[in-house]
Design an enzyme around this catalytic site. Structure first.
Site, PDB file in Angstrom:
ATOM      1  N   GLU A  48       0.824  -1.214   0.000  1.00  0.00           N
ATOM      2  CA  GLU A  48       0.000   0.000   0.000  1.00  0.00           C
ATOM      3  C   GLU A  48       0.856   1.261   0.000  1.00  0.00           C
ATOM      4  O   GLU A  48       0.363   2.351   0.293  1.00  0.00           O
ATOM      5  CB  GLU A  48      -0.945  -0.031   1.196  1.00  0.00           C
ATOM      6  CG  GLU A  48      -1.976  -1.146   1.054  1.00  0.00           C
ATOM      7  CD  GLU A  48      -2.839  -1.361   2.283  1.00  0.00           C
ATOM      8  OE1 GLU A  48      -4.043  -1.572   2.099  1.00  0.00           O
ATOM      9  OE2 GLU A  48      -2.313  -1.335   3.401  1.00  0.00           O
ATOM     10  N   TYR A  59     -11.541  17.266  20.797  1.00  0.00           N
ATOM     11  CA  TYR A  59     -10.240  16.763  20.359  1.00  0.00           C
ATOM     12  C   TYR A  59     -10.324  16.084  19.001  1.00  0.00           C
ATOM     13  O   TYR A  59      -9.377  16.115  18.220  1.00  0.00           O
ATOM     14  CB  TYR A  59      -9.646  15.826  21.415  1.00  0.00           C
ATOM     15  CG  TYR A  59      -9.140  16.595  22.606  1.00  0.00           C
ATOM     16  CD1 TYR A  59      -7.938  17.295  22.540  1.00  0.00           C
ATOM     17  CD2 TYR A  59      -9.888  16.671  23.778  1.00  0.00           C
ATOM     18  CE1 TYR A  59      -7.480  18.025  23.614  1.00  0.00           C
ATOM     19  CE2 TYR A  59      -9.445  17.408  24.858  1.00  0.00           C
ATOM     20  CZ  TYR A  59      -8.239  18.085  24.776  1.00  0.00           C
ATOM     21  OH  TYR A  59      -7.799  18.826  25.832  1.00  0.00           O
TER      22      TYR A  59
END
Length: 210
Positions: free
Chosen positions: A73, A119
């Site tokens: 990948e 967050y």
């Protein structure tokens, strides 16, 4: 940071992610940008047992310069770097909750995970889900490259997340935040979720960039 230090950092983060259950078997890969290409974890390599000296060094055209054979990948990482010139690290995982989310139907592909926590908004932002492609399909690189011009976090359908960051510490922290928020979303998806407003999200983005 020297190339040797970057190799050690990749191995350190890989072991940490593996030991805490973010990766199993030989799944997942990570990379850092170099002036002449990138360092990326080798193919069939457990994130928990990375040998820094055997990490693959790959040129910008995908050729192996040094080390073991790179992850199959690697083309996804190269596509992210070409589209995100200010980001110097990419992490791809097959982490459980993000993969589970990638298999669900009827999700907004342009905003897979709602802005549930401050967050998540600051570290990840919006997540785009791309359609399914077989692992290693070069067409996936073209699709991810186009999406990455606007998104740093991409969810590969029936596969897993890939995310870029300004450095490896940032990329790892962000993909961990994405995984934990995916877990929260799956826990709460049948409930009425209170999400942050567009104005609240924009304020957080401005705070994190200042």
């Amino acid at each position: 940071m020297s190339e040797g230090e970057l190799r050690e950092q990749i191995a350190e983060h890989g072991k940490s992610l593996f030991n805490r259950g973010y990766g199993v078997g030989t799944s997942g890969n990570m990379s850092v940008r170099l002036p002449d290409g990138m360092l990326i974890t080798p193919t069939n390599c457990s994130l928990g047992r990375i040998d820094p000296d055997r990490i693959s060094k790959v040129s910008w055209n995908g050729s192996l310069i040094a080390g073991d054979k790179p992850s199959k990948e690697a083309f996804l990482h190269l596509a992210m770097y070409r589209s995100r010139e200010t980001d110097d690290a990419v992490v791809h995982l097959h982490s459980t909750y993000s993969v589970a989310l990638s298999c669900l139907r009827d999700l907004d592909p342009e905003n897979v995970i709602p802005p549930m926590t401050a967050y998540f908004v600051m570290k990840v932002g919006r997540v785009f889900r791309v359609p399914y492609f077989p692992p290693g399909d070069p067409q996936l690189g073209n699709v991810v490259g186009k999406i990455a011009t606007q998104y740093r976090a991409v969810l590969l359908a029936n596969h897993g997340p890939i995310l870029s960051g300004s450095n490896l510490n940032s990329a790892v922290a962000a993909i961990e935040e994405m995984e934990e928020t995916a877990k929260l979303y799956l826990l709460l998806k049948d409930e009425e979720i209170s999400v942050l407003t567009r104005e609240q999200c924009q304020e957080l983005i401005e705070r994190s960039s200042s």
